[in-house]
Scaffold this motif. Structure first.
Motif: not given
Length: 195
Positions: A49-76
């Motif tokens: 199965x190729x499921x880990x590719x989807x899991x890995x890309x989901x982790x990338x997206x969530x990590x990016x979203x979290x970092x965007x929220x953090x830097x948006x609130x603190x204004x980087x």
């Protein structure tokens, strides 16, 4: 700026879900085995199965979203009104740098792991030739991404806390300056009414 529990919970939740996806990606990474072709005397690579590719890309997206929220609130750290100098500001700058380093390292591991896991070799070999190599992802790439995701979460929490502590000092330092001038103006004494 005071520490917002909502922002803190959101950052932690996104990092933890990304961590779970990264661990899932490590457990479900593709494996390959050499299989004989039923129509001729060649062999080929058969991948699971190729499921880990989807899991890995989901982790990338969530990590990016979290970092965007953090830097948006603190204004980087660079677009705000500034931090009060002191231990909190120094901690904020150091944890800001560490959070970016751990974030970029986690993203690199997860993206490289997802890309490598999605890559399947198309090489064919003959039965007499047993050196057919089926390319797969090395064990531990997604696990390293998961560990770096936790490190990114810890440095993001430290950065948000230190930034909030250093940012509140601006108002506390300057909020009495205007009141002091206004109070001196109104307390000139009873002789000022006669003039």
């Amino acid at each position: 700026m005071a520490v917002s529990v909502t922002i803190l919970v959101l950052i932690i939740a996104l990092h933890l879900i990304a961590f779970v996806f990264a661990v899932g990606a490590e457990r479900r990474r593709s494996e390959a085995k050499v299989v004989p072709d039923e129509y001729d005397d060649q062999t080929f690579c058969h991948y699971t199965t190729d499921a880990s590719t989807v899991y890995g890309l989901s982790a990338v997206a969530l990590l990016l979203l979290s970092h965007t929220v953090l830097n948006g609130v603190t204004r980087c750290l660079c677009c705000g009104k500034g931090l009060v100098s002191g231990c909190s500001a120094t901690s904020a700058v150091i944890s800001f740098i560490l959070s970016w380093i751990s974030f970029l390292a986690a993203e690199a591991c997860l993206l490289a792991g997802s890309a490598r896991n999605a890559y399947h070799t198309k090489y064919r070999g003959y039965f007499v030739n047993h050196d057919l190599s089926c390319a797969t992802l090395r064990k531990g790439v997604f696990a390293a991404g998961a560990a770096l995701t936790l490190l990114s979460m810890l440095t993001a929490i430290l950065y948000y806390w230190a930034h909030s502590k250093a940012d509140t000092g601006f108002w506390e330092k300057h909020h009495n300056e205007g009141l002091g001038l206004a109070t001196q103006h109104h307390h000139q004494g009873p002789d000022s009414d006669k003039a």
